[in-house]
Every structure is written in C-alpha cells, then in structure tokens.
Design an enzyme around this catalytic site. Structure first.
Site, short mmCIF file in Angstrom:
data_model
loop_
_atom_site.label_atom_id
_atom_site.label_comp_id
_atom_site.label_asym_id
_atom_site.label_seq_id
_atom_site.Cartn_x
_atom_site.Cartn_y
_atom_site.Cartn_z
N GLU A 181 0.80 -1.65 0.28
CA GLU A 181 -0.20 0.07 -0.09
C GLU A 181 0.84 1.25 -0.30
O GLU A 181 0.58 2.37 1.23
CB GLU A 181 -1.01 -0.31 0.58
CG GLU A 181 -1.68 -1.23 1.15
CD GLU A 181 -3.01 -1.35 1.84
OE1 GLU A 181 -3.43 -0.28 2.98
OE2 GLU A 181 -4.14 -2.17 1.87
N GLU A 295 -5.33 -8.36 -0.75
CA GLU A 295 -6.27 -8.04 0.42
C GLU A 295 -7.65 -7.82 -0.29
O GLU A 295 -7.70 -7.07 -1.17
CB GLU A 295 -6.15 -6.93 1.30
CG GLU A 295 -4.56 -7.76 1.78
CD GLU A 295 -3.84 -6.10 2.98
OE1 GLU A 295 -4.44 -5.14 3.44
OE2 GLU A 295 -2.43 -5.85 2.56
#
Length: 495
Positions: A181, A295
C-alpha cells in the site's frame, strides 16, 4: 438454460409489523451451459506480519484453515522488519545479513503444505534514509533506503538465499510482491508514486537477476489505485512485471476508489473495484497480466457486527458471485486473529479480520469458507443475485443461496424455492451457517462475554461454532424450499 421462475418477490406483511418475509423461486437446469469456476477466493490468505508465523497458535490456525479450504499461498508483512534480523551494519557501515529467522519462517510455511506470497517490506531501520515509522503497534519503518546499492544487494542476497535453500523449481512457484500500500502511509517516499516506481524498478530487476523464472509484481496499492499507471510505467521502461496486485475493502469510499461522489454499498464495492482493475489490465499494453487481489474483506475497521458476525456468509458468497471471471486469485485478510497491528488482542471478539478468533475459536466466516469450499468446479449461469449454481465432474449440483442484509439493519426472512427441471434429482443435503447455526455469539453472551475465557469456556465456544450436520431433504415435486433468516447462507448438495 437457467432463469428465475418468479421475477417478482412475494411480500408477506403481518398487521402492525415491519416486512416479515420475502420469497423467491429459482428454476434449476443442471444441463445448462457451464464455465470453469476455479476457487479463486480460497487459494490465498493474508496474515499480520512475518514474525508471527513462528508462533504455535499461528501455525495451528494455518492448519485449521488449510483443512477446510483450497489454501495454497500465505501473505504477510514485514519480512525485513528489524525483529526478523535480516539487516544490520558493522562499525564501518557495511551490511551484515542474517537469514536465520527467514529460514524458520519459510520452513514453517512449507512444512504446513503452503507456499509464500512474499511481500518485500518494510525498510530495515539501519537502511532507512531517515526514520519514518508507520502507526502500527510494531512500528514498521516505511522510509526509502538511504543507499539504493545496499537495498539492491539485500534483495539480491535474500532472493539468492531462498533459491539456494529451496531450489528454483520450488521458489519459481512463489510470488514476490514489492511493498504494501505505497499510496497510503506505508510508504514515506515523496512524491509517493514516482519514488515507488524507483523502489519497484530496483527490486524487480534485482529479483529477476537472480533467476528470470521468479515472479515479481505490484503495485500492492490500497483502494485499487495506480494499476493502469503501473503497467504503463513498466511497459514504457521495460521493467519486469509478472502480475498486478492491489487491495480494496467493502467499506472503502467511492471518492478514494473511483474518484466519484456516489455511495457504493458494502456488498458491491469489492467487485466493482476488481472490475475496474480487470478492465484497466485488458486495455493496457500488457493485457495478459494476471490480477491478484492481495487483500480484501468487508471492512478495514474493527467492526464486530461485520467480520465477527454471520453477516460474512451472504457478503462473501455474493462477492464470489460478482467477482467470478474478473480476477485470478483473491486473498482474504486475514485467516487468523493472531494479529497485532493494533496491539495485543484484548478480547476474543473485537472485530478482528481473522476467520479464527483468539484461542483458535472459529467465527462464522470460518464456517462460510468451509461451506463455499464445497462448490463445484463449473458454474452454471442463473438469473438470481442471491444464488450460485455449480456442478461437479460427476454431474452432481452444489448450490449456494443466501439472504443478504447490511450489517446495520437485519432484513426479513427469505423463503427460497429451488425448482429442479428434468426430474433427475431426488435428494438434497442442506448445510447452513447463520445467526443460529455455526455462530458462537449467543453462547459467548450467555457465559457473560468473558474477556479471558477459561479453557472450559473455550472448549464450549468451539463446540458452539460447529456447523450442524447437513440435513437430508427429499425433493417434493422436484422442488426444495428453504427459509433463511437474515444473514444466513445455505449450501445445497443435490444428487
């Protein structure tokens, strides 16, 4: 061909009450056109961080989930965190590498019959350009490296060590993902995207230099971001890339994922984001790149009414329905509440992301994965947004049906009638997970919601979490009728 037999819902209203029941009839044609239905939702799971994989309860939970799913790959953060001990420097500032814990971590993964999905993160403190500590309890350093040559050498030696230890035939079946991320506070480079490209380029080239058979990808972004720009960057600059990875959660906001002011319901956000990236890949200079959603979950918050609850049954089943055909693999975050991003677990049921709560207590989501694992390897199209029809090689059918409602407002019970064409099918085995089946919450509340359950209470909770045995039902007139309370999922196996 399959179609909905009754397109309108029958509404039953009791005097002086709210809506009490809905009904739907679905025609089932087991000979209808089918397409391959790989179990993309159960092949990979996430977990907290690398060092946790050395704990006994982590490995016990790993085995428990592997026994009920098609679990093949496990992903975790922070293989380069200082607690793993990979990187140090001597008094002259020269790198000192140590792969002792790395070996124990990956040996454990392989010994449990799984393979690593290697997330290459975060920055060793002594290699960081400056300390930029992210807010997680274990304080990962998210700074760029102070010296790109030292970063490159660490990646090279790490990768070479894995190939030397496990062999290229094994490690070529792993995945290597660059960072986590980087569009959020997990990357301290400025500007974020340009500096992440630099990180990716260095890392991908170092990994491929060890052996071109190794698989490398990214950008591992939150909110389904950067995928199109990432592919363009790699294509334009001849940077190695073998897959695209990104993340999204059901409660992400449309402004962050799509740049729009709309309100997208929790049950639609994940697969709308998946389709966005799927379409970006298809329109790119590299349309054959696999899409790995590394995810996803219904929430990135700790919401007990979501991730600890029976809500997850209909939500996950409908996510599987919507995402089919758009993605190669999806990694549920996470398989276990052996997890410390917010610190040490303080109570068993706090809205953790795992399928198993503290002490290995199965949550409803664990049972949902157990039931959905039974779905067949082919899917037959059906005109219903609350059902999946699948078929096994032997011709038997497996049907999932559910009654979805948002977590903040339970809906009416739903009666679903499956009408089977052809007269071939005579018996059905029906398994259900919902507020009254395979959900420990009523048992936990009756024992006073203990913060620290005793061993006897843990044993009682595990018994309460068990799904009741499948009910053998005879089809009457070629029909099977089920009544599902809100937040319930049923899997029907028909022969």
């Amino acid at each position: 061909m399959l179609r909905m037999f009754l397109s309108s819902l029958l509404l039953f209203i009791l005097p002086g009450t709210a809506l009490s029941q809905t009904a739907e009839t679905i025609v089932i044609d087991g000979s209808g056109p089918a397409h391959a239905f790989p179990h993309f939702w159960e092949q990979m799971f996430g977990s907290g961080r690398a060092i946790l994989s050395l704990r006994e309860n982590y490995r016990q939970d790993l085995q428990a989930v592997k026994q009920i799913t098609g679990f093949q790959y496990v992903r975790f953060h922070a293989i380069f965190h200082d607690e793993v001990g990979v990187y140090d420097e001597d008094k002259q500032g020269q790198p000192v590498l140590n792969f002792s814990y790395v070996d124990q971590i990956y040996d454990g993964v392989l010994a449990n019959g799984l393979r690593p999905f290697v997330e290459l993160s975060f920055m060793p403190n002594k290699l960081a350009a400056k300390p930029i500590l992210q807010a997680f309890w274990y304080k990962p350093d998210v700074a760029p490296p102070k010296d790109w040559a030292k970063w490159d050498d660490m990646i090279t030696q790490f990768t070479k060590h894995l190939v030397d230890r496990y062999g290229i035939e094994e490690v070529s079946q792993w995945y290597f993902e660059v960072w986590n991320e980087p569009n959020l506070d997990f990357w301290g480079g400025d500007p974020k995207q340009a500096t992440y490209w630099e990180l990716y380029d260095h890392t991908a080239r170092a990994v491929k230099a060890v052996n071109p058979r190794l698989r490398i990808g990214g950008p591992a972004t939150a909110q389904a971001a950067w995928a199109d720009a990432f592919i363009q960057h790699c294509a334009s600059n001849h940077i190695p890339v073998d897959f695209v990875s990104t993340h999204v959660y059901g409660n992400d906001q449309a402004k962050d994922v799509f740049g729009t002011p709309e309100s997208i319901p929790r049950d639609q956000m994940v697969c709308r984001a998946v389709k966005k990236v799927h379409d970006q890949i298809a329109a790119s200079a590299m349309p054959g790149l696999p899409l790995i959603w590394s995810e996803f979950n219904a929430s990135y918050f700790n919401e007990p009414a979501v991730t600890d609850a029976s809500y997850m049954g209909p939500w996950l089943a409908d996510t599987v329905r919507q995402c089919d055909g758009l993605v190669d693999m999806m990694s549920y975050w996470t398989f276990s509440d052996v997890f410390e991003e917010q610190g040490v677990v303080k109570t068993p049921f706090y809205g953790g992301f795992g399928l198993l709560a503290e002490d290995g207590i199965p949550k409803p989501a664990f049972n949902v994965f157990k039931l959905l694992h039974r779905l067949g390897g082919q899917r037959i199209a059906i005109n219903s947004d609350s059902a999946l029809l699948t078929k096994n090689k032997d011709g038997s059918l497996v049907i999932a049906v559910w009654n979805y409602a948002p977590p903040e407002q339970a809906g009416a019970a739903k009666t679903i009638t499956l009408h089977f064409q052809g007269g071939r099918y005579k018996h059905a085995l029906v398994s259900t997970v919902g507020p009254d089946q395979g959900d420990i919450h009523s048992t936990y509340e009756k024992m006073g919601s203990p913060r620290y359950p005793s061993q006897a209470q843990i044993h009682e909770l595990k018994r309460a979490a068990e799904i009741p045995s499948a009910v053998d039902r005879s089809l009457k007139g070629g029909e099977l009728t089920l009544t599902l309370p809100s937040y319930s999922l049923a899997v029907v196996e028909v022969r």
